[in-house]
Design a protein around this motif. Structure first.
Motif, PDB file in Angstrom:
ATOM      1  N   ALA A 231     -21.778   4.854 -21.174  1.00  0.00           N
ATOM      2  CA  ALA A 231     -20.421   5.130 -21.656  1.00  0.00           C
ATOM      3  C   ALA A 231     -20.044   4.307 -22.881  1.00  0.00           C
ATOM      4  N   GLY A 232     -20.816   3.262 -23.190  1.00  0.00           N
ATOM      5  CA  GLY A 232     -20.445   2.380 -24.292  1.00  0.00           C
ATOM      6  C   GLY A 232     -21.114   2.687 -25.620  1.00  0.00           C
ATOM      7  N   ILE A 233     -21.863   3.794 -25.697  1.00  0.00           N
ATOM      8  CA  ILE A 233     -22.529   4.121 -26.958  1.00  0.00           C
ATOM      9  C   ILE A 233     -21.513   4.505 -28.029  1.00  0.00           C
ATOM     10  N   PRO A 234     -21.819   4.247 -29.300  1.00  0.00           N
ATOM     11  CA  PRO A 234     -20.943   4.737 -30.377  1.00  0.00           C
ATOM     12  C   PRO A 234     -20.903   6.260 -30.347  1.00  0.00           C
ATOM     13  N   SER A 235     -19.737   6.843 -30.583  1.00  0.00           N
ATOM     14  CA  SER A 235     -19.602   8.300 -30.552  1.00  0.00           C
ATOM     15  C   SER A 235     -19.579   8.866 -31.965  1.00  0.00           C
ATOM     16  N   GLN A 236     -20.078  10.068 -32.099  1.00  0.00           N
ATOM     17  CA  GLN A 236     -20.144  10.712 -33.419  1.00  0.00           C
ATOM     18  C   GLN A 236     -18.747  11.106 -33.886  1.00  0.00           C
ATOM     19  N   PRO A 237     -18.475  10.981 -35.204  1.00  0.00           N
ATOM     20  CA  PRO A 237     -17.138  11.283 -35.710  1.00  0.00           C
ATOM     21  C   PRO A 237     -16.903  12.759 -35.978  1.00  0.00           C
ATOM     22  N   ASN A 238     -17.969  13.562 -36.122  1.00  0.00           N
ATOM     23  CA  ASN A 238     -17.795  14.994 -36.341  1.00  0.00           C
ATOM     24  C   ASN A 238     -18.950  15.753 -35.688  1.00  0.00           C
ATOM     25  N   ASN A 258     -35.698  -7.349 -25.407  1.00  0.00           N
ATOM     26  CA  ASN A 258     -36.154  -6.949 -24.067  1.00  0.00           C
ATOM     27  C   ASN A 258     -35.652  -5.574 -23.644  1.00  0.00           C
ATOM     28  N   LEU A 259     -35.354  -4.726 -24.636  1.00  0.00           N
ATOM     29  CA  LEU A 259     -34.879  -3.371 -24.350  1.00  0.00           C
ATOM     30  C   LEU A 259     -33.658  -3.379 -23.433  1.00  0.00           C
ATOM     31  N   GLY A 260     -32.754  -4.299 -23.703  1.00  0.00           N
ATOM     32  CA  GLY A 260     -31.586  -4.458 -22.840  1.00  0.00           C
ATOM     33  C   GLY A 260     -30.417  -3.582 -23.225  1.00  0.00           C
ATOM     34  N   PHE A 261     -30.693  -2.334 -23.601  1.00  0.00           N
ATOM     35  CA  PHE A 261     -29.626  -1.442 -24.059  1.00  0.00           C
ATOM     36  C   PHE A 261     -28.650  -1.090 -22.940  1.00  0.00           C
ATOM     37  N   ALA A 262     -29.126  -1.047 -21.692  1.00  0.00           N
ATOM     38  CA  ALA A 262     -28.254  -0.650 -20.578  1.00  0.00           C
ATOM     39  C   ALA A 262     -27.122  -1.655 -20.373  1.00  0.00           C
ATOM     40  N   ASP A 263     -27.407  -2.936 -20.588  1.00  0.00           N
ATOM     41  CA  ASP A 263     -26.356  -3.954 -20.460  1.00  0.00           C
ATOM     42  C   ASP A 263     -25.331  -3.821 -21.578  1.00  0.00           C
ATOM     43  N   LYS A 264     -25.808  -3.426 -22.744  1.00  0.00           N
ATOM     44  CA  LYS A 264     -24.924  -3.306 -23.911  1.00  0.00           C
ATOM     45  C   LYS A 264     -24.049  -2.058 -23.834  1.00  0.00           C
ATOM     46  N   TRP A 265     -24.603  -0.950 -23.390  1.00  0.00           N
ATOM     47  CA  TRP A 265     -23.914   0.343 -23.439  1.00  0.00           C
ATOM     48  C   TRP A 265     -23.476   0.867 -22.077  1.00  0.00           C
ATOM     49  N   GLY A 266     -23.758   0.154 -21.016  1.00  0.00           N
ATOM     50  CA  GLY A 266     -23.479   0.668 -19.682  1.00  0.00           C
ATOM     51  C   GLY A 266     -22.008   0.863 -19.375  1.00  0.00           C
ATOM     52  N   ARG A 267     -21.140   0.076 -20.013  1.00  0.00           N
ATOM     53  CA  ARG A 267     -19.707   0.181 -19.764  1.00  0.00           C
ATOM     54  C   ARG A 267     -18.978   0.627 -21.023  1.00  0.00           C
ATOM     55  N   ARG A 268     -17.806   1.175 -20.810  1.00  0.00           N
ATOM     56  CA  ARG A 268     -17.004   1.643 -21.948  1.00  0.00           C
ATOM     57  C   ARG A 268     -16.732   0.494 -22.908  1.00  0.00           C
ATOM     58  N   ALA A 269     -16.863   0.785 -24.197  1.00  0.00           N
ATOM     59  CA  ALA A 269     -16.648  -0.237 -25.217  1.00  0.00           C
ATOM     60  C   ALA A 269     -16.248   0.455 -26.507  1.00  0.00           C
ATOM     61  N   ASN A 270     -15.920  -0.338 -27.496  1.00  0.00           N
ATOM     62  CA  ASN A 270     -15.489   0.205 -28.793  1.00  0.00           C
ATOM     63  C   ASN A 270     -16.584   0.095 -29.852  1.00  0.00           C
ATOM     64  N   HIS A 271     -17.835   0.239 -29.440  1.00  0.00           N
ATOM     65  CA  HIS A 271     -18.932   0.189 -30.394  1.00  0.00           C
ATOM     66  C   HIS A 271     -18.851   1.382 -31.344  1.00  0.00           C
ATOM     67  N   VAL A 272     -19.086   1.139 -32.622  1.00  0.00           N
ATOM     68  CA  VAL A 272     -19.083   2.208 -33.624  1.00  0.00           C
ATOM     69  C   VAL A 272     -20.261   2.007 -34.572  1.00  0.00           C
TER      70      VAL A 272
END
Length: 296
Positions: A231-238, A258-272
């Motif tokens: 849920a925390g991945i950056p979302s596309q603008p169009n 260490n391929l720790g993407f799940a910890d970074k993106w697992g929760r809602r966030a404002n990543h862009v």
């Protein structure tokens, strides 16, 4: 899937009645989109804003793609689990330059670039790729056939410790799915941040593939396969940038410690992602093509 086949214009029959009535078919809309991209492509107007390697690729393409020429390259077994030819077309480069919807060919080429990144980091035993042409919704066979393609890739990538990165083209939209087969965990990334439905066809296809993989290895499963929505991945603008975002997701997964993407993106966030980060992907892709495919 996501590729273009060269075809003489004199062998194309257009339905003038449908065009006149305004009820164009999907194929006609795609033809119109292709024409729009071609008409809009003007290197001189784009040149100052294009990344350096993409400028070079476009300049080469002015002569290199004349008279319907294409560029042949090979999908290697060590990267994709299969050996097969693929072709880079003028339209692929035009789409990349225009930030238009990317084709499967561009996705495959960027995966090939990322394989070299993994090789330099001695991580080829951690991440594998599958050609999206084997698992898309159109032209890739039945659900069972697509499941078998995933299972075969998991088997051929048996030494890969962590996961197998998959991309999937859902009619007009790219998503990313990452499978951790040993732990029977699947990570789902949709640039539109839509959650995967519990009874979705894609979920059934991947679940079946993992079950097939488990059966081939005579391994008992832990029960239900766990799906995790990132849920925390950056979302596309169009609606045109899903392919670029999927490529950037793959890049960030590989570059993350260490391929720790799940910890970074697992929760809602404002990543862009800013345009500079998307341009970084475009430039890396163009640079790989210039140096390794065109040998310039």
């Amino acid at each position: 899937m996501g590729s273009w086949v060269m075809w003489p214009k004199n062998l194309i029959i257009f339905d003038e009645k449908k065009q006149a009535s305004g009820k164009a078919s999907t194929k006609q809309k795609r033809n119109q989109f292709t024409q729009d991209v071609e008409e809009e492509f003007d290197l001189q107007s784009l040149e100052s804003s294009l990344p350096a390697a993409l400028q070079k690729l476009c300049q080469w393409g002015k002569e290199g793609f004349k008279d319907g020429k294409d560029v042949c390259f090979y999908k290697e077994e060590r990267v994709f689990g299969i050996n097969a030819k693929r072709y880079l077309l003028d339209l692929d480069v035009k789409r990349l330059a225009n930030m238009a919807e990317v084709t499967g060919t561009l996705i495959v080429l960027y995966m090939r670039y990322l394989y070299d990144v993994l090789k330099e980091s001695m991580m080829v035993d951690m991440v594998g790729f599958i050609d999206p042409a084997l698992i898309g919704e159109i032209g890739c066979g039945s659900a069972t056939t697509r499941s078998r393609s995933i299972k075969d890739r998991l088997i051929s990538a048996l030494q890969i410790r962590f996961s197998c990165c998959l991309t999937m083209h859902r009619i007009a939209h790219w998503i990313l799915t990452v499978i951790d087969p040993d732990n029977e965990t699947v990570y789902y990334m949709d640039p539109l941040k839509r959650r995967l439905g519990g009874n979705g066809e894609w979920k059934d296809i991947v679940d079946t593939a993992i079950s097939m993989f488990r059966g081939d290895r005579n391994k008992k499963g832990r029960g239900s396969i766990q799906w995790k929505n990132m849920a925390g991945i950056p979302s596309q603008p169009n609606d045109k940038q899903c392919g670029y975002f999927v490529m950037r997701y793959m890049r960030d997964i590989i570059y993350h410690t260490n391929l720790g993407f799940a910890d970074k993106w697992g929760r809602r966030a404002n990543h862009v992602y800013c345009q500079v980060e998307i341009d970084e992907v475009r430039n890396e892709l163009a640079s790989y093509v210039v140096k390794n495919i065109l040998k310039l």
